[in-house]
Design a protein around this motif. Sequence first.
Motif, mmCIF file in Angstrom:
data_model
loop_
_atom_site.group_PDB
_atom_site.id
_atom_site.type_symbol
_atom_site.label_atom_id
_atom_site.label_comp_id
_atom_site.label_asym_id
_atom_site.label_seq_id
_atom_site.Cartn_x
_atom_site.Cartn_y
_atom_site.Cartn_z
ATOM 1 N N PHE A 1 0.819 -1.212 0.000
ATOM 2 C CA PHE A 1 0.000 0.000 0.000
ATOM 3 C C PHE A 1 0.851 1.258 0.000
ATOM 4 C CE2 PHE A 1 -1.594 3.525 2.507
ATOM 5 C CZ PHE A 1 -2.724 3.880 1.785
ATOM 6 N N SER A 2 1.845 1.319 0.881
ATOM 7 C CA SER A 2 2.619 2.555 1.053
ATOM 8 C C SER A 2 3.319 2.978 -0.233
ATOM 9 C CB SER A 2 3.639 2.390 2.180
ATOM 10 O OG SER A 2 2.998 2.272 3.425
ATOM 11 N N TYR A 3 3.855 2.003 -0.973
ATOM 12 C CA TYR A 3 4.492 2.339 -2.248
ATOM 13 C C TYR A 3 3.475 2.977 -3.190
ATOM 14 C CZ TYR A 3 6.626 1.860 -6.831
ATOM 15 O OH TYR A 3 7.107 2.135 -8.092
ATOM 16 N N GLY A 4 2.324 2.352 -3.319
ATOM 17 C CA GLY A 4 1.313 2.872 -4.233
ATOM 18 C C GLY A 4 0.788 4.223 -3.813
ATOM 19 N N PHE A 5 0.521 4.392 -2.530
ATOM 20 C CA PHE A 5 -0.041 5.647 -2.046
ATOM 21 C C PHE A 5 0.949 6.797 -2.218
ATOM 22 C CE2 PHE A 5 -1.391 8.380 1.704
ATOM 23 C CZ PHE A 5 -2.487 8.923 1.049
ATOM 24 N N ASN A 6 2.197 6.563 -1.872
ATOM 25 C CA ASN A 6 3.202 7.608 -2.072
ATOM 26 C C ASN A 6 3.361 7.949 -3.548
ATOM 27 O OD1 ASN A 6 5.006 8.495 0.463
ATOM 28 N ND2 ASN A 6 4.270 6.415 0.813
ATOM 29 N N SER A 7 3.240 6.960 -4.421
ATOM 30 C CA SER A 7 3.312 7.220 -5.862
ATOM 31 C C SER A 7 2.175 8.124 -6.319
ATOM 32 C CB SER A 7 3.263 5.900 -6.644
ATOM 33 O OG SER A 7 4.350 5.076 -6.327
ATOM 34 N N VAL A 8 0.985 7.881 -5.770
ATOM 35 C CA VAL A 8 -0.165 8.728 -6.097
ATOM 36 C C VAL A 8 0.062 10.158 -5.614
ATOM 37 C CG1 VAL A 8 -2.598 9.171 -5.578
ATOM 38 C CG2 VAL A 8 -1.863 6.885 -6.229
ATOM 39 N N GLY B 1 -7.836 -0.084 1.259
ATOM 40 C CA GLY B 1 -8.694 -1.235 1.504
ATOM 41 C C GLY B 1 -7.989 -2.398 2.182
ATOM 42 N N THR B 2 -6.810 -2.151 2.760
ATOM 43 C CA THR B 2 -6.019 -3.240 3.321
ATOM 44 C C THR B 2 -6.746 -3.975 4.441
ATOM 45 O OG1 THR B 2 -3.988 -2.040 2.749
ATOM 46 C CG2 THR B 2 -3.775 -3.847 4.316
ATOM 47 N N GLN B 3 -7.527 -3.246 5.255
ATOM 48 C CA GLN B 3 -8.280 -3.883 6.333
ATOM 49 C C GLN B 3 -9.709 -4.236 5.911
ATOM 50 O OE1 GLN B 3 -7.031 -5.098 8.859
ATOM 51 N NE2 GLN B 3 -5.514 -3.807 9.858
ATOM 52 N N TYR B 4 -9.971 -4.148 4.617
ATOM 53 C CA TYR B 4 -11.338 -4.389 4.130
ATOM 54 C C TYR B 4 -11.421 -5.448 3.042
ATOM 55 C CZ TYR B 4 -15.656 -3.498 1.525
ATOM 56 O OH TYR B 4 -16.852 -3.639 0.866
ATOM 57 N N GLY C 1 -17.915 4.352 -6.259
ATOM 58 C CA GLY C 1 -17.712 5.787 -6.124
ATOM 59 C C GLY C 1 -16.283 6.164 -5.785
ATOM 60 N N ILE C 2 -15.458 5.191 -5.457
ATOM 61 C CA ILE C 2 -14.050 5.443 -5.120
ATOM 62 C C ILE C 2 -13.262 5.691 -6.410
ATOM 63 C CG2 ILE C 2 -11.967 4.394 -4.141
ATOM 64 C CD1 ILE C 2 -13.853 2.777 -2.300
ATOM 65 N N ASP C 3 -12.370 6.680 -6.364
ATOM 66 C CA ASP C 3 -11.553 6.997 -7.538
ATOM 67 C C ASP C 3 -10.294 6.145 -7.604
ATOM 68 O OD1 ASP C 3 -12.931 9.356 -8.835
ATOM 69 O OD2 ASP C 3 -12.759 10.097 -6.787
ATOM 70 N N ILE C 4 -9.642 5.966 -6.456
ATOM 71 C CA ILE C 4 -8.426 5.159 -6.387
ATOM 72 C C ILE C 4 -8.511 4.279 -5.148
ATOM 73 C CG2 ILE C 4 -5.903 5.165 -6.322
ATOM 74 C CD1 ILE C 4 -5.993 8.101 -7.266
ATOM 75 N N ALA C 5 -8.457 2.978 -5.339
ATOM 76 C CA ALA C 5 -8.416 2.034 -4.224
ATOM 77 C C ALA C 5 -7.038 1.382 -4.217
ATOM 78 C CB ALA C 5 -9.497 0.972 -4.348
ATOM 79 N N ILE C 6 -6.416 1.342 -3.048
ATOM 80 C CA ILE C 6 -5.062 0.804 -2.914
ATOM 81 C C ILE C 6 -5.058 -0.198 -1.762
ATOM 82 C CG2 ILE C 6 -2.608 1.391 -2.759
ATOM 83 C CD1 ILE C 6 -3.352 4.319 -3.225
#
Length: 358
Positions: A79-86, A176-179, A191-196
Amino acid sequence: MDNLRKGFPVLEQYTYLNTAASGLLPEKVWEFRQDHDMDFLIEASLLKEKMGEVLTGVRESVGDFFHCAPNRVALIPNFSYGFNSVLESLDKPTKALLIKNDYPSINWPVESRDFEVVYAEMDETFETNIIEEIEKEKPYFFAFSIVQYINGVKLSVDFLKKLKEQFPDLILIADGTQYFGTEEFNFDESGIDIAISSCYKWMNAGYGNGFMLFNESVQGKLSPKHLGFGSLQGKYKAHEGNFIGKFEPGHYDTLNFGSLKVAIELINKIGMRTIQDKIEVLKKIARDRFAEAGLLEDWTLGRDDFSPLFNIKGDENLFNQLRSEGIITSQRGDGIRVSMHYFNSEKDLNHLFRILKI
């Protein structure tokens, strides 16, 4: 339903109520990993020549599972890699909305950059707080966990869908890591634009793999900057400037990403509805007993939609007592976090209730 426990040897030793910290590695995934590394030992580069084909299969599997076209699925190590990239893809400075005390891997990267940050309080008027902050502050994006990592408080997909309808220009970035892996989810209807997400928790895919799902409309609002040889390798990444390729710049580990595909195949074999139904039963039993014993925050009890993750009142002595009894949990916040997945049973919960004396 006891057959759902098969393939998880750790359950023979422990009452494992800690998926929110680390999911279990299924035997099917372990077998794939054994076979993969044997193939690598024997074939070396001949195996890696198939990397693009393997990753295409993973991408299509993720897209099919979450109802997102594969050309809008990026594969990431966590997740952290993707989120920081965004975040690096967004024009700055701009205003961001966060949830106060959300998962540090969400809040810290935003706070460390040149964004103007505003916060929504997490309390009995949680959803109202979010809407009021959006109306007042008009943020460019809202980054949040679908399920809160400390107490399991959940933002329902219905709420997120309505939020997007009410604020169509707001970019919704969801962790969505805990979902993901706890209930059926349709990304294109959310309705979500980016899910990571990382996939080592409820997806039971082991470490080192994750994914990003993109709404088509959000792609024009991001300017991803990463680029490398891997950006052009495989189907859906055929030319320079390709969107998802800029989130996949390097050589990828077919062991880890292949594990994700096998984990999804296992979920599909069991049936996501079967998994969801089992979790529904267990989490309701748990919440009712915890609530009756006064072990939960009162304000969380009025929420109709809740996750299988709870933070019960308890100190280090209780945590150590549980561990001595073979009950695996985590200390989070001011209490003890307990989480249950489809491979758990009422017997597991009764073991916990007995030690808690509730």
